[in-house]
Structures are given as structure tokens and as C-alpha cells.
Scaffold this motif. Sequence first.
Motif, PDB file in Angstrom:
ATOM      1  N   ARG A 116       0.839  -1.203   0.000  1.00  6.35           N
ATOM      2  CA  ARG A 116       0.000   0.000   0.000  1.00  6.35           C
ATOM      3  C   ARG A 116       0.879   1.260   0.000  1.00  6.35           C
ATOM      4  N   THR A 117       1.922   1.252   0.821  1.00  9.19           N
ATOM      5  CA  THR A 117       2.841   2.394   0.886  1.00  9.19           C
ATOM      6  C   THR A 117       3.543   2.597  -0.457  1.00  9.19           C
ATOM      7  N   LEU A 118       4.080   1.507  -1.035  1.00  8.34           N
ATOM      8  CA  LEU A 118       4.765   1.591  -2.330  1.00  8.34           C
ATOM      9  C   LEU A 118       3.819   2.102  -3.420  1.00  8.34           C
ATOM     10  N   ALA A 119       2.568   1.653  -3.356  1.00  8.41           N
ATOM     11  CA  ALA A 119       1.585   2.037  -4.379  1.00  8.41           C
ATOM     12  C   ALA A 119       1.226   3.514  -4.306  1.00  8.41           C
ATOM     13  N   GLY A 120       1.606   4.173  -3.220  1.00  8.74           N
ATOM     14  CA  GLY A 120       1.361   5.604  -3.094  1.00  8.74           C
ATOM     15  C   GLY A 120       2.265   6.454  -3.977  1.00  8.74           C
ATOM     16  N   ASP A 121       3.327   5.847  -4.514  1.00  7.61           N
ATOM     17  CA  ASP A 121       4.230   6.586  -5.405  1.00  7.61           C
ATOM     18  C   ASP A 121       3.518   6.889  -6.723  1.00  7.61           C
ATOM     19  N   LYS A 122       3.681   8.093  -7.228  1.00 10.66           N
ATOM     20  CA  LYS A 122       2.941   8.509  -8.430  1.00 10.66           C
ATOM     21  C   LYS A 122       3.348   7.724  -9.677  1.00 10.66           C
ATOM     22  N   ARG A 123       4.491   7.052  -9.648  1.00  8.98           N
ATOM     23  CA  ARG A 123       4.943   6.267 -10.799  1.00  8.98           C
ATOM     24  C   ARG A 123       4.364   4.847 -10.810  1.00  8.98           C
ATOM     25  N   VAL A 124       3.644   4.496  -9.760  1.00  5.73           N
ATOM     26  CA  VAL A 124       3.021   3.160  -9.685  1.00  5.73           C
ATOM     27  C   VAL A 124       1.638   3.215 -10.306  1.00  5.73           C
ATOM     28  N   LYS A 125       1.415   2.373 -11.312  1.00  6.67           N
ATOM     29  CA  LYS A 125       0.189   2.429 -12.097  1.00  6.67           C
ATOM     30  C   LYS A 125      -0.686   1.191 -11.969  1.00  6.67           C
ATOM     31  N   ALA A 126      -0.261   0.181 -11.192  1.00  8.03           N
ATOM     32  CA  ALA A 126      -1.063  -1.044 -11.055  1.00  8.03           C
ATOM     33  C   ALA A 126      -0.566  -1.854  -9.868  1.00  8.03           C
ATOM     34  N   ILE A 127      -1.385  -2.818  -9.471  1.00  8.76           N
ATOM     35  CA  ILE A 127      -0.984  -3.848  -8.510  1.00  8.76           C
ATOM     36  C   ILE A 127      -0.641  -5.092  -9.328  1.00  8.76           C
ATOM     37  N   GLY A 128       0.582  -5.571  -9.199  1.00 11.31           N
ATOM     38  CA  GLY A 128       0.956  -6.744  -9.980  1.00 11.31           C
ATOM     39  C   GLY A 128       2.456  -7.020  -9.876  1.00 11.31           C
ATOM     40  N   GLU A 129       2.860  -8.179 -10.096  1.00 13.06           N
ATOM     41  CA  GLU A 129       2.165  -9.248 -10.802  1.00 13.06           C
ATOM     42  C   GLU A 129       1.588 -10.196  -9.769  1.00 13.06           C
ATOM     43  N   ILE A 130       0.273 -10.402  -9.822  1.00 10.47           N
ATOM     44  CA  ILE A 130      -0.426 -11.223  -8.828  1.00 10.47           C
ATOM     45  C   ILE A 130      -1.228 -12.315  -9.537  1.00 10.47           C
TER      46      ILE A 130
END
Length: 255
Positions: free
Chosen positions: A80-94
Motif C-alpha cells: 500500500r505504501t509503495l503504491a502511493g508513489d505517483k509512478r506506480v500504475k497497477a498492482i501486480g504481478e499477482i
Amino acid sequence: MHLFDTHAHYDADAFDQDRMELLASMPEQGVELILNPGCDLATSRTAVELANRFPHVYAAVGVHPEECAGFDQSTLDELRTLAGDKRVKAIGEIGLDYYWEENPPREEQKKAFEAQLDLAEELALPVILHDREAHGDCLEIVRKHPNVRGVYHCYSGSLEDAKTLVKLGWMLSFTGVITFKNARKALEVLEWLPMDRIMVETDSPYLTPVPFRGKRNDSSYVHLVAEKIAEVKGMDPEEVARIALENGRRFFHID
């Protein structure tokens, strides 16, 4: 040709010798955008670092089914913390992988998969899905999360499942596997699949297209995937590349 390699693992050890030079060279080779998904916390961190270093690189963060042993609340919190970065565009690879016997137990994989789908819904991010020899269970879990949109990367399922996924609003992505001799099923899916649901990828450093099969893959080979799709669809390769680039931009919300 203007291309978007929507799935490449530049965090992999195979790129340790020339990672930065290779990534820097991609725009001049016609690769306008690259998305690097993580497979565990360490590679997700690296994906974010690379995305912040190169303007044409973006990241996804997630825990792959092969790496999900010990997945817990603290894992989810860091994602969740990492996904807060503006360069993160998806959750994956899951996703799910029933191919290797030594993979974590299926129930453990399912729990990690569902937790990350819930996170994607919470953060309003799409997902990048890995499905190997787990078509039925993957589709069942996807159906249980109707508010999550995603892409099946390196699509290997049936035409029937592809039709279901398109109805659910999902994208399908294709790799150099479609250039292999035994790719009949994927080509059948491609023949039917509407162009607005197609993305292209390399899955670098793996799955290098013919005629370079056996060598390390990188994003400079993604044009071979677009060219094969053009052949199957009876289209101009430049047009396929343009549509796939637009599809990727729209899917990942990249301006």
C-alpha cells in the motif's frame, strides 16, 4: 513504430550488467513506454526506483503467487505504501500458479491473490494477473471482484474464457509466445479478440520471440509481438503498435 512494453522485469538478475544503459536506449529504439511489475517486496521496490529514474518507465507493485509464502498484513501494508508513489500504475504481478509443485499451497496463493485484489479496489488501481495452469480458480476469483479491472498478462487461456473476460471489462496481453510453433490456441484468441482489448509485452528477460528464442529478452523485441498480431489480424504493424500503445496508456492511466 511507437511501442509500449506493458510487462518487463528489469529488476531481474539477467539485467545486472547493463540495466541502466539498456533502459536509457529504449526510446531511440521506438519503445516509448515500459511498465515494470514487481514479484515480491524487493522487486517491487526496485520497480519503483527504476520508474523514478527514467521518464518512460512506470511500475506496478505486487507479490507473485510463486513468492507468496508468508504473505501477511505487513506485506500488504508495504505494498500500500509503495503504491502511493505517483509512478506506480497497477498492482501486480499477482494471481495463481499451479504449474510448479514446489509453489506455496493453493489456498495460500488464493489468500494473497484476493488480498491484493482488495487492495487494488481500495486504491482504484488496475491489476496485472498471472495465471498458469489455474484458469478455473483465477476466473472464479476475478468474478468475485467485479469492481477490479485488470489485464491477463501472457494470456494462455481458452477462447471461451477470453470472451468472458472481455465481457467483464478485462484486457489480454500477449508476449513472444505467440511467435512459437505451438501457439495455436493464443492465435485463435487473437483472431477473435477486439483490438481495443489487446496489449503487447515482452515479459523480459523471459519468452524471447522467434527468431531470437533462447536469448535474453528485452523491450527492443516487443515489435515482433506487434508484427505477429498484425499478421494474424491482417493489419499494418504500425497500426497495431499504435492501438496497443493507446490501449496501454488508457489502461494504466498514463497521460
